[in-house]
Scaffold this motif. Structure first.
Motif, PDB file in Angstrom:
ATOM      1  N   ALA A 120      -5.087 -15.824  -4.940  1.00  0.00           N
ATOM      2  CA  ALA A 120      -5.860 -16.943  -5.675  1.00  0.00           C
ATOM      3  C   ALA A 120      -4.946 -17.912  -6.151  1.00  0.00           C
ATOM      4  N   ALA A 121      -3.787 -17.603  -6.397  1.00  0.00           N
ATOM      5  CA  ALA A 121      -2.759 -18.602  -7.143  1.00  0.00           C
ATOM      6  C   ALA A 121      -2.146 -19.264  -5.924  1.00  0.00           C
ATOM      7  N   ARG A 122      -1.751 -18.830  -4.618  1.00  0.00           N
ATOM      8  CA  ARG A 122      -0.892 -19.295  -3.746  1.00  0.00           C
ATOM      9  C   ARG A 122      -1.638 -20.849  -3.450  1.00  0.00           C
ATOM     10  N   GLY A 151       7.855  -4.849  -7.037  1.00  0.00           N
ATOM     11  CA  GLY A 151       8.359  -6.008  -7.755  1.00  0.00           C
ATOM     12  C   GLY A 151       8.499  -7.372  -7.055  1.00  0.00           C
ATOM     13  N   PHE A 152       8.929  -7.028  -5.904  1.00  0.00           N
ATOM     14  CA  PHE A 152       9.397  -8.305  -4.836  1.00  0.00           C
ATOM     15  C   PHE A 152       7.941  -8.869  -4.671  1.00  0.00           C
ATOM     16  N   GLY A 153       7.051  -8.004  -4.058  1.00  0.00           N
ATOM     17  CA  GLY A 153       5.996  -8.620  -3.161  1.00  0.00           C
ATOM     18  C   GLY A 153       4.731  -8.918  -3.964  1.00  0.00           C
ATOM     19  N   LEU A 154       4.567  -8.535  -5.236  1.00  0.00           N
ATOM     20  CA  LEU A 154       3.736  -9.435  -6.391  1.00  0.00           C
ATOM     21  C   LEU A 154       4.225 -10.519  -6.812  1.00  0.00           C
ATOM     22  N   ALA A 155       5.464 -10.959  -6.676  1.00  0.00           N
ATOM     23  CA  ALA A 155       6.183 -12.136  -7.162  1.00  0.00           C
ATOM     24  C   ALA A 155       6.078 -13.246  -6.258  1.00  0.00           C
ATOM     25  N   ARG A 207       0.744  -0.949  -0.022  1.00  0.00           N
ATOM     26  CA  ARG A 207      -0.085   0.024   0.006  1.00  0.00           C
ATOM     27  C   ARG A 207       0.760   1.221  -0.070  1.00  0.00           C
ATOM     28  N   SER A 208       1.905   1.417   0.941  1.00  0.00           N
ATOM     29  CA  SER A 208       2.764   2.314   1.018  1.00  0.00           C
ATOM     30  C   SER A 208       3.623   2.726  -0.085  1.00  0.00           C
ATOM     31  N   ALA A 232      -3.618  -1.152 -10.198  1.00  0.00           N
ATOM     32  CA  ALA A 232      -2.969  -2.402 -10.724  1.00  0.00           C
ATOM     33  C   ALA A 232      -2.397  -3.393  -9.672  1.00  0.00           C
ATOM     34  N   VAL A 233      -1.701  -2.730  -8.616  1.00  0.00           N
ATOM     35  CA  VAL A 233      -0.952  -3.457  -7.376  1.00  0.00           C
ATOM     36  C   VAL A 233      -2.390  -4.253  -6.720  1.00  0.00           C
ATOM     37  N   ARG A 234      -3.305  -3.730  -6.629  1.00  0.00           N
ATOM     38  CA  ARG A 234      -4.630  -4.528  -5.847  1.00  0.00           C
ATOM     39  C   ARG A 234      -4.920  -5.657  -6.605  1.00  0.00           C
ATOM     40  N   TRP A 235      -5.048  -5.413  -8.089  1.00  0.00           N
ATOM     41  CA  TRP A 235      -5.196  -6.567  -8.927  1.00  0.00           C
ATOM     42  C   TRP A 235      -4.325  -7.903  -8.767  1.00  0.00           C
ATOM     43  N   GLY A 236      -2.888  -7.234  -8.681  1.00  0.00           N
ATOM     44  CA  GLY A 236      -1.953  -8.141  -8.581  1.00  0.00           C
ATOM     45  C   GLY A 236      -1.940  -9.047  -7.100  1.00  0.00           C
ATOM     46  N   GLN A 237      -2.404  -8.251  -6.117  1.00  0.00           N
ATOM     47  CA  GLN A 237      -2.527  -8.695  -4.737  1.00  0.00           C
ATOM     48  C   GLN A 237      -3.429 -10.020  -4.816  1.00  0.00           C
TER      49      GLN A 237
END
Length: 399
Positions: free
Chosen positions: A386-388, A316-320, A264-265, A376-381
């Protein structure tokens, strides 16, 4: 702390070599090798284009075989490419070596980010990445000074000496990376091998970051041409602006990064970066009315740069996925290659052709991209959650 120190020293070695290369390469290829400006530009563009394509599979290799070994191999490959530049005598060979160099550099960046992710706890990655960025700027300054000496001498032996130094710097980096502990490779779950190529939210985040990275050619290309054609400022003002940029990043990047804690930040930091870069563009547009505007604009630009970097690293790290950091960092890093390839053409056309309106349109693009990052980040989260898998396979450093 030991791992951080080794990563930083290896980064310093790399960046000294990169600084030497950036300052001297164009002059070496033109005056010593005898290539035309068009041939140099085309060869380097092809090299970075091939590198951007190779980044994802090389990152995937780091995920599957371990990022330390792959990083060491690619550092050695980069050293080989730099040494090969010393033997280039034709355009065809130049293109071949440039492709090897671009591939090795892009893959090395992805492998090193995966190595950092494996050795550093998630909450500390952005700050450590900021430390490495500050180290990089310091190394670039040292390398630029050494390259400047070669430019002053302007002889074949001088250029060959600094290229040899560049190659040795990557050999030293490879040796240092070997001192790091190996990262345990996670078991591969079922699914596509290059999953990042099907991750649409991450692709959108990467695209937005690539747009924001169009600031990269500003100080090295666009602003110098703007100063020469639209202002009465002396040419040495370009050096002053570069010193403001590198010195500010060296002193304050870590402090800015410490304020980013979570996605978020990070999104807020990227949004603010867009607003600050718009302000920088607006002040650059006023620079024909006085040198002071150039100094203020450069200060705003580097502040926006630091905000963007801090937020982008966290995103980059958090959404991977933790077991796919290599291929994801390789994909995220293509934004740099895109900015290097397209930025000069787009920005010179927009700013030098459009004047004040061009500066404002560029600033508006930064604002729009920065504002688009949060959704875009919220979509990625949501996609990542869902994939985890239920048991959450994680990469961990082997102790």
């Amino acid at each position: 702390m030991k791992n951080r120190r080794i990563l930083a020293i290896a980064q310093l070695a790399n960046s000294v070599g990169d600084g030497v290369y950036l300052v001297t390469s164009a002059f070496y290829f033109a005056r010593i090798v005898g290539l035309s400006a068009t041939e140099i530009g085309l060869g380097l563009t092809l090299g970075w284009a091939v590198g951007s394509v190779a980044g994802v599979p090389l990152g995937h290799l780091a995920d599957r075989r371990g990022p330390r070994g792959v990083a060491v191999l690619l550092a050695l490959t980069t050293a080989t490419a730099v040494a090969s530049f010393m033997l280039v005598r034709s355009f065809a060979l130049f293109v071949l070596v440039a492709c090897l160099y671009g591939t090795a550099q892009t893959g090395l960046s992805a492998a090193r980010q995966a190595l950092l992710a494996g050795l550093i706890a998630p909450a500390e990655r952005t700050v450590v990445r900021a430390v490495l960025q500050s180290t990089l700027n310091g190394g670039l300054a040292v390398g630029a000074a050494l390259g400047g000496l070669a430019l002053h001498l302007d002889t074949r032996p001088a250029y060959l000496a600094v290229f040899a130094l560049d190659a040795l710097s990557f050999l030293l980096a490879a040796f240092l990376l070997l001192k790091l502990p190996p990262v345990r490779v996670a078991q591969v779950a079922s699914g596509p091998r290059l999953a990042v190529l099907r991750d649409r939210p991450y692709a959108l985040v990467t695209l937005i970051n690539a747009v924001m990275l169009f600031y990269m050619p500003l100080l090295s290309l666009v602003v110098p041409l703007w100063i020469a054609s639209r202002t009465s400022a002396p040419t040495w003002m370009v050096s002053v602006l570069m010193l403001i940029n590198t010195g500010t990043v060296l002193l304050f990047q870590v402090r800015v990064a410490r304020r980013v804690k979570g996605l978020r930040s990070a999104s807020l930091s990227v949004r603010n970066a867009g607003l600050v870069m718009f302000a920088a563009c607006a002040v650059f547009a006023l620079s024909p009315y006085g040198w002071l505007f150039l100094l203020v604009a450069a200060g705003l630009q580097v502040f926006g740069e630091m905000l963007l970097a801090s937020g982008a690293w966290e995103i980059g790290f958090g959404l991977a996925p933790e077991d796919k950091q290599g291929q994801y960092q390789g994909f995220f890093g293509t934004g740099v290659a895109v900015a290097r390839m397209l930025g000069p053409v787009v920005l010179t056309t927009l700013v030098l052709g459009g004047g004040t309106l061009g500066w404002l349109l560029l600033g508006a693009a930064f604002v729009a991209a920065g504002a688009a990052m949060a959704p875009a980040v919220r979509w990625g989260q949501r996609s990542l959650a869902a994939a985890r898998p239920p048991d959450g396979v994680l990469n961990r450093a082997a102790v």
